[in-house]
Design a protein around this motif. Structure first.
Motif, PDB file in Angstrom:
ATOM      1  N   SER A 141       0.836  -1.204   0.000  1.00  0.00           N
ATOM      2  CA  SER A 141       0.000   0.000   0.000  1.00  0.00           C
ATOM      3  C   SER A 141       0.877   1.263   0.000  1.00  0.00           C
ATOM      4  CB  SER A 141      -0.980  -0.010   1.174  1.00  0.00           C
ATOM      5  OG  SER A 141      -0.289   0.141   2.390  1.00  0.00           O
ATOM      6  N   GLU A 142       2.069   1.158   0.599  1.00  0.00           N
ATOM      7  CA  GLU A 142       3.000   2.303   0.568  1.00  0.00           C
ATOM      8  C   GLU A 142       3.451   2.572  -0.878  1.00  0.00           C
ATOM      9  OE1 GLU A 142       3.877   4.374   3.078  1.00  0.00           O
ATOM     10  OE2 GLU A 142       2.315   3.285   4.159  1.00  0.00           O
ATOM     11  N   CYS A 143       3.647   1.495  -1.652  1.00  0.00           N
ATOM     12  CA  CYS A 143       4.036   1.673  -3.070  1.00  0.00           C
ATOM     13  C   CYS A 143       2.913   2.352  -3.849  1.00  0.00           C
ATOM     14  CB  CYS A 143       4.340   0.329  -3.727  1.00  0.00           C
ATOM     15  SG  CYS A 143       5.660  -0.575  -2.926  1.00  0.00           S
ATOM     16  N   TYR A 144       1.648   2.013  -3.531  1.00  0.00           N
ATOM     17  CA  TYR A 144       0.513   2.643  -4.219  1.00  0.00           C
ATOM     18  C   TYR A 144       0.471   4.142  -3.900  1.00  0.00           C
ATOM     19  CZ  TYR A 144      -1.629  -1.605  -6.100  1.00  0.00           C
ATOM     20  OH  TYR A 144      -1.892  -2.736  -6.834  1.00  0.00           O
ATOM     21  N   LYS A 145       0.835   4.470  -2.650  1.00  0.00           N
ATOM     22  CA  LYS A 145       0.876   5.898  -2.285  1.00  0.00           C
ATOM     23  C   LYS A 145       1.972   6.594  -3.072  1.00  0.00           C
ATOM     24  CE  LYS A 145      -0.453   5.725   2.554  1.00  0.00           C
ATOM     25  NZ  LYS A 145       0.105   5.689   3.897  1.00  0.00           N
ATOM     26  N   ARG A 146       3.163   5.976  -3.065  1.00  0.00           N
ATOM     27  CA  ARG A 146       4.347   6.588  -3.679  1.00  0.00           C
ATOM     28  C   ARG A 146       4.209   6.675  -5.208  1.00  0.00           C
ATOM     29  NH1 ARG A 146       8.877   2.587  -3.200  1.00  0.00           N
ATOM     30  NH2 ARG A 146       7.911   1.880  -5.126  1.00  0.00           N
ATOM     31  N   ASP A 147       3.796   5.582  -5.817  1.00  0.00           N
ATOM     32  CA  ASP A 147       3.835   5.524  -7.282  1.00  0.00           C
ATOM     33  C   ASP A 147       2.530   5.971  -7.951  1.00  0.00           C
ATOM     34  OD1 ASP A 147       6.369   4.450  -7.023  1.00  0.00           O
ATOM     35  OD2 ASP A 147       5.655   2.382  -7.050  1.00  0.00           O
ATOM     36  N   LEU A 148       1.414   5.842  -7.241  1.00  0.00           N
ATOM     37  CA  LEU A 148       0.121   6.149  -7.873  1.00  0.00           C
ATOM     38  C   LEU A 148      -0.631   7.279  -7.180  1.00  0.00           C
ATOM     39  CD1 LEU A 148      -1.201   2.476  -8.347  1.00  0.00           C
ATOM     40  CD2 LEU A 148       0.121   3.813  -9.976  1.00  0.00           C
ATOM     41  N   ASN A 149       0.021   7.858  -6.150  1.00  0.00           N
ATOM     42  CA  ASN A 149      -0.659   8.892  -5.353  1.00  0.00           C
ATOM     43  C   ASN A 149      -1.991   8.400  -4.802  1.00  0.00           C
ATOM     44  OD1 ASN A 149       1.356  10.844  -5.771  1.00  0.00           O
ATOM     45  ND2 ASN A 149       0.507  11.290  -7.793  1.00  0.00           N
ATOM     46  N   GLU A 164      -8.164   6.874   1.718  1.00  0.00           N
ATOM     47  CA  GLU A 164      -9.522   6.334   1.563  1.00  0.00           C
ATOM     48  C   GLU A 164      -9.531   5.172   0.545  1.00  0.00           C
ATOM     49  OE1 GLU A 164     -12.348   9.194   0.167  1.00  0.00           O
ATOM     50  OE2 GLU A 164     -14.009   7.769   0.363  1.00  0.00           O
ATOM     51  N   GLN A 165      -8.817   5.378  -0.569  1.00  0.00           N
ATOM     52  CA  GLN A 165      -8.743   4.308  -1.579  1.00  0.00           C
ATOM     53  C   GLN A 165      -8.101   3.051  -0.980  1.00  0.00           C
ATOM     54  OE1 GLN A 165      -6.548   6.674  -4.540  1.00  0.00           O
ATOM     55  NE2 GLN A 165      -8.081   6.034  -6.044  1.00  0.00           N
ATOM     56  N   LEU A 166      -7.036   3.275  -0.199  1.00  0.00           N
ATOM     57  CA  LEU A 166      -6.325   2.118   0.377  1.00  0.00           C
ATOM     58  C   LEU A 166      -7.188   1.434   1.441  1.00  0.00           C
ATOM     59  CD1 LEU A 166      -2.763   3.685   0.543  1.00  0.00           C
ATOM     60  CD2 LEU A 166      -3.572   1.953  -1.062  1.00  0.00           C
ATOM     61  N   ASP A 167      -7.907   2.235   2.240  1.00  0.00           N
ATOM     62  CA  ASP A 167      -8.800   1.633   3.243  1.00  0.00           C
ATOM     63  C   ASP A 167      -9.861   0.777   2.545  1.00  0.00           C
ATOM     64  OD1 ASP A 167      -7.403   2.861   5.232  1.00  0.00           O
ATOM     65  OD2 ASP A 167      -8.833   4.510   5.515  1.00  0.00           O
ATOM     66  N   TRP A 188       1.217  -2.914 -10.298  1.00  0.00           N
ATOM     67  CA  TRP A 188       0.572  -1.605 -10.200  1.00  0.00           C
ATOM     68  C   TRP A 188       1.233  -0.565 -11.095  1.00  0.00           C
ATOM     69  CZ3 TRP A 188       3.949  -3.778  -6.918  1.00  0.00           C
ATOM     70  CH2 TRP A 188       5.040  -3.029  -6.483  1.00  0.00           C
ATOM     71  N   VAL A 189       2.512  -0.769 -11.461  1.00  0.00           N
ATOM     72  CA  VAL A 189       3.160   0.168 -12.397  1.00  0.00           C
ATOM     73  C   VAL A 189       3.356  -0.464 -13.785  1.00  0.00           C
ATOM     74  CG1 VAL A 189       4.306   1.813 -10.875  1.00  0.00           C
ATOM     75  CG2 VAL A 189       5.377  -0.395 -11.275  1.00  0.00           C
TER      76      VAL A 189
END
Ligand code: NAD
Length: 297
Positions: free
Chosen positions: A50-58, A62-65, A147-148
Motif C-alpha cells: 500500500s505504501e508503493c501505491y501511495k508513492r507511485d500512484l498517489n 480512503e482508496q487504500l482503506d 501496479w506500475v
C-alpha cells in the motif's frame, strides 16, 4: 462481465499483487493459500504494498482503506471459492502442483466460477481438461510490479468460450490493466515470445566476444531511443532467472552451454545477480546506462 467476487489462489510474489490490485479496483477478493501462517505473511506484505501505491500512484488513504476492506483471507478451499465468480490461479510454476490444485478445485468450485491462470511458461491447454470446465478456463498473465507495469495478456486455448475470453479482457481493464488479447495459444504469450529471442541474441554477441555488453546496449538504445538495452534488462530480470531459463534451453540451443559457463563464473559464483543484488552487468543504484553521458561516448 458480471464478476464481483474474485478469489486469488497463491499469495506469493505475483498472487498478493494481483489480489491487492483487484481489491483496489473495487472487487471483493478472497486470498487463498495453503495455511494461515503464509496468509499472515501476505497480510503484512499488503501494508508494504500500500505504501508503493501511495508513492507511485498517489493513492489516497480512503482508496487504500477501501482496498483493505475488500480483502479477506481463507486457507480452506471450499470456503475460499464458494462465492467466486472468478478464480485467478497464481500457485507455483510447477505442473504437478498446478495439476493437484485443479483436481481439488474442480470438486468444490461452483459451476459459475471462471478459472484463470497466471502461468508464465505453461499453456492453458495443458490443464484445460483437468479443470473440469475447459470452456471457462483462460490464461490471464500479469507482469511483476503489477501496479506500475500494468498490462495483462489474455490467452485462451482452443476450447475457451469466446464470451469468457471477452469477459477476461473487460476484467483486466476494470482492474487498471492495459488488456492485451491473444487469439492463438502461444508459449511465452506476446512479451516473452519477443523478449527471450532478443535477449538470447544479445548474450550470443557477448559470449562470442563480438562486443562488450555496454556497447551492445548502446546500439539498441541509440537506434530506438530506448531507455534500456538487453543487458540492463537482464539485470532487472535477475541473473539467477536468466541462468535457469538458459538451462531449460540447453538441449535445443548449442549456444546455451558457453553462456551458462560464463554466467556461472562471472555472475553467479561472485554473487553479481543483477539489479536487486546491487551488481550485475551494471552497478546499482546508479547504473551507467541511466547517466546522461552514456550515449555520448
Ligand atoms: P511464488 O512461489 O512466489 O508463490 C506461490 C504461492 O502459492 C505461495 O504463496 C505458495 O504458498 C502458494 N501455494 C503453493 N501451493 C498451493 C496450493 N496448492 N494452493 C494454493 N496456494 C498454493 O510464485 P509466483 O512467482 O507468485 O508465481 C505464481 C505464478 O505466477 C506462476 O505460475 C508464475 O509463472 C506466474 N508469474 C510469476 C511472475 C514473477 O515475476 N514471479 C510473473 C508473471 C507470472
Amino acid at each position: 462481465m458480471n464478476f464481483k467476487n474474485v478469489t486469488v489462489a497463491g499469495s506469493g510474489v505475483l498472487g498478493y499483487q494481483i489480489a491487492f490490485q483487484t481489491a483496489f479496483h473495487g472487487f471483493k477478493v478472497t486470498v487463498y493459500d495453503i495455511n494461515d501462517e503464509i496468509l499472515n505473511k501476505a497480510k503484512a506484505k499488503f501494508f508494504e504494498l500500500s505504501e508503493c501505491y501511495k508513492r507511485d500512484l498517489n493513492a489516497t488513504q480512503e482508496q487504500l482503506d477501501n482496498a483493505f476492506n475488500n480483502l479477506s483471507y481463507q486457507s480452506n478451499l471450499v470456503e475460499a471459492v464458494k462465492d467466486a465468480d472468478l478464480l485467478i490461479e497464481a500457485v507455483p510454476e510447477d505442473v504437478s502442483i498446478k495439476t493437484d490444485f485443479y483436481e481439488k478445485l474442480k470438486q468444490v468450485a461452483p459451476a459459475k466460477t471462471v478459472f484463470a491462470t497466471n502461468t508464465s511458461t505453461l499453456l492453458p491447454s495443458q490443464f484445460a481438461e483437468i479443470t473440469g470446465r475447459p470452456e471457462k478456463y483462460v490464461a490471464l498473465h500479469f507482469a511483476n510490479l503489477i501496479w506500475v507495469n500494468n498490462m495483462a495478456e489474455i490467452m485462451g486455448h482452443a476450447g475457451t468460450d469466446p464470451q469468457v475470453f471477452d469477459d477476461l479482457v473487460e476484467f483486466a481493464k476494470a482492474i487498471g490493466m492495459l488488456a492485451l488479447p491473444i487469439y492463438k495459444e502461444q508459449p511465452g504469450h506476446l512479451l516473452n515470445s519477443m523478449l527471450v529471442p532478443f535477449l538470447i541474441s544479445a548474450t550470443e554477441l557477448w559470449v562470442k566476444e563480438v562486443s562488450e555488453p555496454a556497447t551492445i546496449d548502446k546500439a539498441w538504445m541509440k537506434s530506438f531511443g530506448s531507455p534500456l538495452g538487453p543487458f540492463a534488462i537482464l539485470d532487472i530480470i535477475g541473473i539467477n532467472t536468466v541462468y535457469n531459463v538458459a538451462k531449460l534451453n540447453v538441449d535445443t540451443n548449442p549456444n546455451m552451454a558457453p553462456l551458462l559457463e560464463k554466467l556461472d563464473a562471472e555472475f553467479i559464483k561472485p554473487g553479481h545477480l543483477g539489479m536487486l543484488a546491487g551488481k550485475g552487468f551494471y552497478s546499482y543504484p546508479n547504473p551507467t546506462y541511466a547517466s546522461e553521458d552514456f550515449l555520448k561516448s
